[in-house]
Scaffold this motif. Structure first.
Motif, PDB file in Angstrom:
ATOM      1  N   PHE A 195       0.834  -1.209   0.000  1.00 27.26           N
ATOM      2  CA  PHE A 195       0.000   0.000   0.000  1.00 27.26           C
ATOM      3  C   PHE A 195       0.873   1.267   0.000  1.00 27.26           C
ATOM      4  CE2 PHE A 195      -1.905   3.365   2.581  1.00 27.26           C
ATOM      5  CZ  PHE A 195      -2.991   3.680   1.786  1.00 27.26           C
ATOM      6  N   LEU A 196       1.884   1.295   0.895  1.00 29.91           N
ATOM      7  CA  LEU A 196       2.754   2.472   0.965  1.00 29.91           C
ATOM      8  C   LEU A 196       3.552   2.651  -0.327  1.00 29.91           C
ATOM      9  CD1 LEU A 196       4.015   2.241   4.651  1.00 29.91           C
ATOM     10  CD2 LEU A 196       2.364   3.858   3.671  1.00 29.91           C
ATOM     11  N   VAL A 244       4.318   5.733  -5.350  1.00 29.79           N
ATOM     12  CA  VAL A 244       4.303   5.827  -6.822  1.00 29.79           C
ATOM     13  C   VAL A 244       3.275   6.854  -7.280  1.00 29.79           C
ATOM     14  CG1 VAL A 244       3.722   4.573  -8.935  1.00 29.79           C
ATOM     15  CG2 VAL A 244       5.206   3.503  -7.221  1.00 29.79           C
ATOM     16  N   ALA A 245       2.087   6.830  -6.648  1.00 35.69           N
ATOM     17  CA  ALA A 245       1.031   7.775  -7.046  1.00 35.69           C
ATOM     18  C   ALA A 245       1.449   9.216  -6.773  1.00 35.69           C
ATOM     19  CB  ALA A 245      -0.266   7.443  -6.310  1.00 35.69           C
ATOM     20  N   ALA A 261       5.414  14.538 -10.779  1.00 33.40           N
ATOM     21  CA  ALA A 261       5.971  14.587 -12.138  1.00 33.40           C
ATOM     22  C   ALA A 261       5.014  15.286 -13.096  1.00 33.40           C
ATOM     23  CB  ALA A 261       6.274  13.172 -12.620  1.00 33.40           C
ATOM     24  N   ALA A 262       3.693  15.025 -12.939  1.00 32.55           N
ATOM     25  CA  ALA A 262       2.703  15.675 -13.812  1.00 32.55           C
ATOM     26  C   ALA A 262       2.663  17.173 -13.559  1.00 32.55           C
ATOM     27  CB  ALA A 262       1.325  15.056 -13.586  1.00 32.55           C
ATOM     28  N   LEU A 263       2.724  17.576 -12.273  1.00 32.50           N
ATOM     29  CA  LEU A 263       2.682  19.003 -11.948  1.00 32.50           C
ATOM     30  C   LEU A 263       3.911  19.732 -12.477  1.00 32.50           C
ATOM     31  CD1 LEU A 263       1.277  18.894  -8.295  1.00 32.50           C
ATOM     32  CD2 LEU A 263       0.107  19.665 -10.365  1.00 32.50           C
ATOM     33  N   VAL A 264       5.061  19.074 -12.401  1.00 35.31           N
ATOM     34  CA  VAL A 264       6.294  19.701 -12.889  1.00 35.31           C
ATOM     35  C   VAL A 264       6.358  19.643 -14.417  1.00 35.31           C
ATOM     36  CG1 VAL A 264       8.814  19.493 -12.903  1.00 35.31           C
ATOM     37  CG2 VAL A 264       7.562  19.279 -10.761  1.00 35.31           C
ATOM     38  N   GLY A 265       5.889  18.564 -14.993  1.00 36.18           N
ATOM     39  CA  GLY A 265       6.020  18.357 -16.433  1.00 36.18           C
ATOM     40  C   GLY A 265       5.011  19.111 -17.284  1.00 36.18           C
ATOM     41  N   ALA A 266       3.816  19.406 -16.738  1.00 37.31           N
ATOM     42  CA  ALA A 266       2.772  20.062 -17.537  1.00 37.31           C
ATOM     43  C   ALA A 266       3.222  21.397 -18.127  1.00 37.31           C
ATOM     44  CB  ALA A 266       1.498  20.222 -16.710  1.00 37.31           C
TER      45      ALA A 266
END
Ligand code: FES
Length: 166
Positions: free
Chosen positions: A9-10, A15-16, A22-27
């Protein structure tokens, strides 16, 4: 919950959260790279005033907004042009110069009494027709294509000129 499933779970939470970061930095980076594909086409000619606003034999400064390679250029896209009205073979004619010196890009000033463009940065001097009179500029002032449509003077939109160096 047994220890193995807690570890799993951890691991999934890690990973999530990593994927979210990564999405926030990459967008923004992806947006920057794709922005030129979605930019609306620039108008080919830009209106800079009525022909009657320019007196024959005079050189006048006009403000213009240049198309910029960056959508968020803001105030840096505001520039100016020197417009010279003259007659050529008996017909109305103009010369429209970029305000930027061809040496290192400083804005040049028009001295009406001397009929010269003077660059304040390194002493570059240009004649009224934009050709180099003295100093470090390697070539004449950059000129814009122009046209007259229904009594209005229009200049071809283009990015700020730069000198290519070898
Ligand atoms: S920038 Fe004009 S002479 Fe250098």
């Amino acid at each position: 919950m047994d220890p193995v499933s807690r570890r799993r779970f951890l691991s999934r939470v890690t990973v999530a959260v990593s994927a979210l970061i990564a999405a926030l930095v990459g967008a923004p980076i992806v947006g920057y790279l794709l922005a030129p594909l979605f930019r609306p086409p620039q108008a080919e000619f830009v209106d800079i005033g009525a022909v009657a606003d320019f007196d024959l034999g005079e050189t006048k400064l006009v403000s213009v907004r240049d198309p910029s390679p960056l959508a968020w250029a803001g105030q840096t896209a505001a520039t100016a042009l020197w417009v010279r009205r003259r007659t050529l073979e008996g017909a109305d004619a103009f010369q429209v110069f970029s305000v930027n010196c061809t040496h290192l890009g400083c804005p040049v000033n028009w001295n009406a009494s001397a009929k010269l463009f003077l660059c304040p940065c390194h002493g570059g001097v240009y004649y009224a027709d934009g050709t180099v009179a003295g100093g470090p500029p390697p070539r004449p002032l950059f000129e814009r294509e122009w046209e007259i449509a229904r009594g209005r003077l229009r200049v071809k939109a283009q990015r700020l000129p730069t000198v290519k160096r070898g």
